[in-house]
Scaffold this motif. Structure first.
Motif, short mmCIF file in Angstrom:
data_model
loop_
_atom_site.label_atom_id
_atom_site.label_comp_id
_atom_site.label_asym_id
_atom_site.label_seq_id
_atom_site.Cartn_x
_atom_site.Cartn_y
_atom_site.Cartn_z
N GLY A 17 87.51 -48.65 16.04
CA GLY A 17 88.14 -49.86 16.26
C GLY A 17 88.18 -50.23 17.79
N ARG A 18 88.71 -51.35 18.05
CA ARG A 18 88.82 -52.03 19.12
C ARG A 18 90.14 -51.30 20.08
N SER A 19 90.95 -51.01 19.30
CA SER A 19 92.38 -50.44 19.86
C SER A 19 92.60 -49.33 19.31
N SER A 20 93.31 -48.32 20.04
CA SER A 20 93.60 -47.03 19.36
C SER A 20 94.64 -47.18 18.19
N ARG A 21 95.00 -46.21 17.58
CA ARG A 21 95.87 -46.11 16.40
C ARG A 21 96.43 -44.56 16.54
N SER A 22 97.70 -44.56 16.43
CA SER A 22 98.55 -43.18 16.45
C SER A 22 99.10 -42.99 14.92
N GLY A 23 99.38 -41.65 14.81
CA GLY A 23 100.05 -41.08 13.74
C GLY A 23 100.12 -39.82 13.74
N ILE A 24 100.33 -39.04 12.57
CA ILE A 24 100.56 -37.53 12.32
C ILE A 24 98.97 -37.36 11.35
N GLU A 31 100.32 -34.79 16.11
CA GLU A 31 100.27 -36.25 16.51
C GLU A 31 99.31 -36.52 17.31
N TYR A 32 98.57 -37.76 17.06
CA TYR A 32 97.25 -38.10 17.49
C TYR A 32 97.13 -39.75 17.93
N SER A 33 96.34 -39.96 18.72
CA SER A 33 95.91 -41.27 19.06
C SER A 33 94.45 -41.40 19.18
N SER A 34 93.77 -42.22 18.53
CA SER A 34 92.32 -42.52 18.28
C SER A 34 91.68 -43.80 17.99
N TYR A 35 90.43 -43.84 18.33
CA TYR A 35 89.86 -45.24 18.32
C TYR A 35 89.03 -45.07 16.81
N TYR A 36 88.87 -43.83 16.25
CA TYR A 36 88.32 -43.75 15.18
C TYR A 36 89.40 -43.63 13.94
N PHE A 37 89.09 -44.17 12.62
CA PHE A 37 89.83 -44.21 11.74
C PHE A 37 89.12 -44.24 10.14
N CYS A 38 89.90 -43.75 9.45
CA CYS A 38 89.21 -43.80 7.78
C CYS A 38 89.77 -45.20 7.33
#
Length: 243
Positions: A17-24, A31-38
């Protein structure tokens, strides 16, 4: 076959992604923050994406007998199916260098202790590092891996000095090329492997084998490739390691 990094839950190709995503994280619970996502919405942290990838490719990498880190780098990118662009390239030089070193020294450090070293190195230098601080994450991963490798090499350097020095040298080479041609994750990978190989020869007295010509195998997959302007496009002739 050029694949992508995959989700350890559903196996789908992950997206960048162009921006980070946070979650568990649904795997480790942290907890994490990442630019990669499923694309299926599974919350997975960078570390668990990397763990799934290493679990998949490690058996084949342990069979490599090469003393050439560039050859090992090609094997990693081919077997793992790394995307042309993306933070995951920061994995390649540290693993490639350690494979070559293990074969040169006839040491089982890669097969026996490599995973533990990478787990700690990649935890301290996360996959999204280049997105977080704006600079390429590959040099940081190289330096961190070398710092963690020092106790096994039984060599004495001031705390962090050798790792910082390697990080600086890789960053300098990468920055110069990025300034001239723009960012390319594959080119940064080649440059960091070459810089680290020369560094091992100069400071660890370990001369790694390098190909006479390094020709990029991924140009056709990158629509923004600089082609002839990049020295790896038609083939870069390596120079002897400096003694």
């Amino acid at each position: 076959m050029h694949l992508q990094l995959f989700c350890p839950v559903c196996g789908k190709d992950i997206e960048h992604g162009r921006s980070s995503r946070s979650g568990i994280c649904g795997v480790c619970g942290k907890e994490y923050s990442s630019y990669y996502f499923c694309p299926e919405g599974h919350n997975i942290c960078d570390k668990c994406f990397i763990d799934a990838l290493l679990d998949k490719i490690s058996p084949d990498l342990k069979k490599l007998k090469t003393r050439d880190p560039i050859e090992a780098g090609f094997a990693i990118m081919n077997s793992a199916g790394f995307p042309i662009k993306g933070c995951a390239h920061y994995l390649v030089p540290p693993i490639a260098i350690l494979i070559a070193y293990s074969n040169i020294a006839k040491d089982k450090i890669f097969t026996d202790r490599g995973r533990a070293i990478f787990d700690e190195a990649f935890d301290k230098s996360p996959m999204s590092l280049c997105r977080i601080n704006g600079s390429c994450g590959i040099p940081y991963a190289c330096g961190e891996t070398l710092t963690l490798l020092m106790p096994y090499l039984k060599m004495q350097f001031k705390d962090g000095a050798i790792g910082n020095k390697l990080t600086t040298e890789c960053l300098t080479v990468v920055a110069k090329n990025n300034e001239e041609l723009g960012k390319c994750c594959v080119r940064n990978t080649y440059l960091s492997i070459l810089t680290t190989a020369k560094f091992f020869d100069k400071y660890m007295w370990v001369e790694m084998e390098l190909p006479t010509i390094i020709k990029c195998r991924y140009s056709k997959h990158n629509p923004k490739c600089k082609k002839e302007d990049c020295k790896f496009y038609n083939g870069y002739r390596t120079i002897p390691l400096v003694k």
